[in-house]
Design an enzyme around this catalytic site. Structure first.
Site, mmCIF file in Angstrom:
data_model
loop_
_atom_site.group_PDB
_atom_site.id
_atom_site.type_symbol
_atom_site.label_atom_id
_atom_site.label_comp_id
_atom_site.label_asym_id
_atom_site.label_seq_id
_atom_site.Cartn_x
_atom_site.Cartn_y
_atom_site.Cartn_z
ATOM 1 C CG ASP A 47 -1.807 1.237 1.271
ATOM 2 O OD1 ASP A 47 -2.865 1.209 0.623
ATOM 3 O OD2 ASP A 47 -1.434 2.235 1.927
ATOM 4 C CE1 TYR A 52 0.934 7.948 2.393
ATOM 5 C CE2 TYR A 52 1.389 5.679 1.808
ATOM 6 C CZ TYR A 52 0.570 6.620 2.395
ATOM 7 O OH TYR A 52 -0.600 6.220 2.991
ATOM 8 C CE LYS A 77 -3.567 5.208 0.538
ATOM 9 N NZ LYS A 77 -2.233 4.571 0.528
ATOM 10 C CG HIS A 110 -3.972 10.050 0.097
ATOM 11 N ND1 HIS A 110 -2.599 10.161 0.032
ATOM 12 C CD2 HIS A 110 -4.222 9.428 1.277
ATOM 13 C CE1 HIS A 110 -2.062 9.635 1.116
ATOM 14 N NE2 HIS A 110 -3.025 9.180 1.886
ATOM 15 C CB SER A 153 -8.193 7.149 1.291
ATOM 16 O OG SER A 153 -7.588 7.085 2.562
ATOM 17 C CG ASN A 154 -8.527 9.840 4.981
ATOM 18 O OD1 ASN A 154 -8.496 9.383 6.113
ATOM 19 N ND2 ASN A 154 -7.450 9.872 4.207
ATOM 20 C CB SER A 202 -3.649 4.752 12.145
ATOM 21 O OG SER A 202 -2.858 5.577 11.325
ATOM 22 N N GLY A 205 -3.416 3.059 16.492
ATOM 23 C CA GLY A 205 -3.747 4.401 16.973
ATOM 24 C C GLY A 205 -2.542 5.313 16.941
ATOM 25 C CB VAL A 246 11.462 0.213 8.206
ATOM 26 C CG1 VAL A 246 10.578 1.179 7.429
ATOM 27 C CG2 VAL A 246 11.892 0.825 9.538
ATOM 28 C CB ILE A 251 8.133 -6.966 8.345
ATOM 29 C CG1 ILE A 251 8.427 -5.474 8.107
ATOM 30 C CG2 ILE A 251 7.584 -7.599 7.066
ATOM 31 C CD1 ILE A 251 9.513 -5.209 7.086
#
Length: 274
Positions: A47, A52, A77, A110, A153-154, A202, A205, A246, A251
């Site tokens: 994703d 980004y 996006k 996005h 998105s959003n 997220s 959170g 990362v 992962i």
């Protein structure tokens, strides 16, 4: 079958892996290694987003992984600021070039507004007409076979209603902030009623759930970590998740979700106020 093999079916018939490697706030250099490592260890969904700025790193990571392109589901996006047909086309072709591919599996809008105007308050400015132009561009790319599916998105309910009332192609997903203690039930219920999948971002959170004693108690019960409970929660609700790391250890850990949270514990998590 493990979570990495689990796929959901979008409303246009395309299958999408339920777990994706998230790449938000990942540098281009880190995107190379994390993408390659994830793909070598079974991930098949990445994703990303034009905003980004790390798509060239994802491209290099895919190449380093040696996994065939046709086995990988790539999401990107177009920028929230891109509210014209021309701007969307520019974003898309930039991504096509940076990702080094002939087509992209899923492209999202996005944000329903330019980011400087974004709020989860329904009284924020709307960009209904502009989003119809954005959707016109994505629909054209979809109909021409350059994108396999398009989504958002959003978006809140009113933003979604605008698209459904004025366009012919329904969004396949709505990628939203969704985590234990913040589930945006009105948006989720609307999407489910209209066969639009939720992608939960997220899930930790943005780190605020990591020290939560109530979640820790449930994690201990299953011999899992707080992040694993936080990722399993949306998975069990049928949502797509986008765990980002990362670090090789995390992962891998973020995919160890092949367990079941009891109905009683799911209700307890539903009722947490965070």
């Amino acid at each position: 079958m493990t979570i990495l093999n689990k796929k959901l079916t979008l409303n246009n018939g395309v299958e999408i892996p339920q777990i994706a490697l998230g790449t938000w706030q990942v540098s281009t250099a880190d995107a190379v290694h994390s993408t390659a490592f994830a793909l070598k260890n079974g991930y098949r969904h990445i994703d990303g987003a034009h905003g980004y700025g790390n798509s060239k790193g994802i491209r290099a990571g895919i190449a380093a992984s040696k996994v065939k392109r046709e086995e990988i589901f790539i999401t990107t996006k177009v920028r929230g600021e891109s509210k014209t047909y021309t701007a969307v086309m520019s974003d898309f072709y930039d991504e096509l070039k940076d990702l080094g591919t002939d087509s992209i599996d899923l492209v999202l809008v996005h944000c329903p507004t330019p980011w400087r105007f974004f709020s989860r308050d329904d009284k924020r400015p709307n960009f209904y007409l502009e989003n119809l132009e954005v959707w016109r561009a994505l629909s054209e790319l979809y109909e021409n076979g350059l994108i396999r599916a398009i989504g958002v998105s959003n978006f809140n309910v009113a933003d979604l209603e605008n698209l459904l009332a004025n366009t012919d192609i329904k969004p396949v997903v709505n990628q939203i902030l969704f985590h234990i203690g913040y589930t945006q039930s009105d948006i989720v219920e609307y999407c489910q009623a209209n066969n639009i999948l939720i992608e939960a971002y997220s899930s930790l959170g943005t780190g605020s759930l990591l020290g939560n004693a109530d979640i820790q108690a449930i994690a201990d019960k299953y011999d899992k970590t707080i992040p694993q409970i936080c990722y399993r929660y949306p998975v069990q609700k049928g949502h797509i998740i986008l765990p980002k790391s990362v670090h090789e250890k995390y992962i891998l850990a973020n995919t160890q979700l092949d367990f079941e949270i009891s109905e009683e514990d799911m209700i307890a998590l539903d009722q947490l106020s965070i």
